[in-house]
Design an enzyme around this catalytic site. Structure first.
Site, mmCIF file in Angstrom:
data_model
loop_
_atom_site.group_PDB
_atom_site.id
_atom_site.type_symbol
_atom_site.label_atom_id
_atom_site.label_comp_id
_atom_site.label_asym_id
_atom_site.label_seq_id
_atom_site.Cartn_x
_atom_site.Cartn_y
_atom_site.Cartn_z
ATOM 1 N N PHE A 150 0.838 -1.203 0.000
ATOM 2 C CA PHE A 150 0.000 0.000 0.000
ATOM 3 C C PHE A 150 0.871 1.251 0.000
ATOM 4 C CE2 PHE A 150 -3.751 2.583 1.507
ATOM 5 C CZ PHE A 150 -4.519 2.320 0.384
ATOM 6 N N ARG A 152 2.997 4.178 -2.655
ATOM 7 C CA ARG A 152 2.512 5.208 -3.581
ATOM 8 C C ARG A 152 1.751 4.633 -4.776
ATOM 9 N NH1 ARG A 152 7.614 8.355 -2.455
ATOM 10 N NH2 ARG A 152 8.585 6.566 -3.420
ATOM 11 N N ILE A 153 2.336 3.601 -5.436
ATOM 12 C CA ILE A 153 1.719 3.099 -6.675
ATOM 13 C C ILE A 153 0.446 2.318 -6.352
ATOM 14 C CG2 ILE A 153 2.069 1.638 -8.720
ATOM 15 C CD1 ILE A 153 5.081 2.442 -8.577
ATOM 16 N N ARG A 173 1.989 -5.161 3.975
ATOM 17 C CA ARG A 173 3.322 -5.760 3.865
ATOM 18 C C ARG A 173 3.229 -7.287 3.778
ATOM 19 N NH1 ARG A 173 6.942 -3.654 8.328
ATOM 20 N NH2 ARG A 173 6.745 -1.711 7.189
ATOM 21 N N ALA A 239 5.061 -4.745 -10.655
ATOM 22 C CA ALA A 239 6.108 -4.494 -9.652
ATOM 23 C C ALA A 239 7.449 -5.056 -10.130
ATOM 24 C CB ALA A 239 5.678 -5.079 -8.324
ATOM 25 N N ARG A 240 7.729 -6.286 -9.763
ATOM 26 C CA ARG A 240 8.949 -6.954 -10.220
ATOM 27 C C ARG A 240 8.596 -8.402 -10.538
ATOM 28 N NH1 ARG A 240 10.640 -2.680 -11.191
ATOM 29 N NH2 ARG A 240 12.520 -1.658 -10.381
ATOM 30 N N GLU A 269 13.430 -11.374 -16.889
ATOM 31 C CA GLU A 269 13.321 -10.337 -17.908
ATOM 32 C C GLU A 269 14.625 -10.108 -18.658
ATOM 33 O OE1 GLU A 269 10.785 -7.353 -16.116
ATOM 34 O OE2 GLU A 269 11.935 -5.859 -17.227
ATOM 35 N N HIS A 287 7.556 -4.093 -19.754
ATOM 36 C CA HIS A 287 8.041 -3.232 -18.664
ATOM 37 C C HIS A 287 7.937 -1.745 -19.035
ATOM 38 C CE1 HIS A 287 10.902 -3.257 -14.948
ATOM 39 N NE2 HIS A 287 10.115 -2.209 -14.925
ATOM 40 N N GLY A 289 5.727 0.493 -17.404
ATOM 41 C CA GLY A 289 4.994 1.241 -16.376
ATOM 42 C C GLY A 289 5.306 2.729 -16.370
HETATM 43 C C1 DGY Z 1 11.248 1.512 -11.900
HETATM 44 O O1 DGY Z 1 11.460 2.724 -11.970
HETATM 45 O O2 DGY Z 1 11.603 0.835 -10.932
HETATM 46 C C2 DGY Z 1 10.485 0.876 -13.029
HETATM 47 O O3 DGY Z 1 10.441 -0.482 -12.926
HETATM 48 C C3 DGY Z 1 11.034 1.323 -14.369
HETATM 49 O O4 DGY Z 1 10.716 2.654 -14.545
#
Ligand code: DGY
Length: 322
Positions: A150, A152-153, A173, A239-240, A269, A287, A289
């Site tokens: 929870f 910013r994004i 978390r 995210a990742r 990736e 990727h 975002g």
């Molecule tokens: C980041 O900034 O961590 C993104 O994955 C790529 O902009």
């Protein structure tokens, strides 16, 4: 003489800020070359990309003042090892929050409404007219969006999802939990539901991942978690990649354990898990975002400002290991 190593050109105004700060060496390096460059004493600062891996071994021989990562995430850098070595690490927070949340929402909508399949259907010439049961998808309004994290994004995604009439639950978390006060919830107090990871997993129609990659979030979504989800659920990852066990996801998507996945990031990736790209119930993005002209330019400005400050021997505006 001390210089700034830039491993990939960054957008305007980044390079101008860097060149005004000092002598810039712009060159792509593989891992071995990065190790050598960092140990050479030729560079005070490296402006790095996510693919540049600063592991403990590299950092042990590095003689750098700082690393300015062109990203908000910094899981490519062993920050503890950098700190031990007295190397400052900086990132680009804040400026890509909305663009990444837009991509999370885009993946929610496009998986739910089968936008990529529908586009391919029209382009292939298969569209012969409106039909009562053509490409039926799932609703978004009234459905539960479970947020892992929870920050910013996640909050920006929640804001969008509430606008689409979704019920938003969050686990701050995962896989553990922590208290969140109404003060901390701010505008979201009374509008979103604080839930355990178990509740998020078992009740979400859409599960969207917004956690940094760490030992505790690696394979957070594994075969066991996927098996506990609703068969109609959709998994979203901006995210990742390694937060999901991608092999387990492919199996789950193939067997109908979950309904679909919208991914912007991948475990290895840019390689994809075999079979992932053959599945019609996936939307796969490369990727992107943060990939808008203005966001990338803002990231470049922050990244260059961080690098310039460290090159001068000052604290950067956005250190991650102050
Ligand atoms: C980041 O900034 O961590 C993104 O994955 C790529 O902009």
């Amino acid at each position: 003489m001390s210089r700034i190593l830039v491993t990939t050109e960054i957008p305007s105004p980044g390079m101008d800020i860097l060149r005004a700060a000092g002598e810039v060496d712009l060159r792509e390096v593989d891992h071995e070359q990065l190790v050598d460059a960092c140990a050479s004493g030729d560079y005070a600062v490296v402006v790095s990309q996510l693919r540049d891996r600063f592991d403990a071994e590299l950092l042990a021989s590095a003689s750098l003042v700082g690393i300015s990562n062109y990203a908000v995430g910094f899981d490519n850098i062993d920050v503890a090892a950098a700190t031990e070595r007295g190397i400052t690490v900086a990132n680009t927070p804040g400026v890509l929050t909305d663009s990444t949340a837009d991509i999370a929402m885009l993946l929610i909508l496009s998986t739910a409404r089968r936008a990529v399949e529908a586009d391919a259907f029209v382009r292939s010439g298969s569209f012969t007219g409106w039909e009562p049961e053509l490409l039926l998808g799932s609703d978004v309004s009234g459905r539960v969006l479970g947020l892992a994290g929870f920050g910013r994004i996640a909050r920006a995604t929640a804001r969008r999802a509430l606008g689409f009439g979704m019920t938003v639950k969050f686990c701050p978390r995962p896989p553990g939990d922590r208290e969140v006060s109404d003060d901390e919830l701010g505008e979201f107090a009374g509008r979103v539901v604080h839930a355990s990871w178990d509740e998020i997993v078992t009740t979400s129609d859409f599960l969207s991942l917004h956690v940094p990659l760490s030992d505790s979030t690696h394979h957070l979504v594994d075969a066991e978690v996927l098996a506990a989800m609703k068969p109609s659920a959709i998994v979203i990852n901006t995210a990742r990649g390694p937060v999901i066990d991608e092999a387990a996801l492919v199996t789950a998507l193939r067997e109908g354990t979950v309904a679909a996945a919208g991914l912007d990031v991948y475990e290895r990736e840019p390689a994809l898990e075999p079979g992932l790209a053959d599945l019609p119930n996936t939307v796969l993005l490369p990727h992107v975002g943060s990939a808008t002209v203005s966001v990338r330019s803002e990231m470049a400005r922050l990244c260059a400002a961080n690098a310039a400050a460290m090159f001068r021997g000052s604290m950067p505006p956005h250190p991650v290991n102050p």
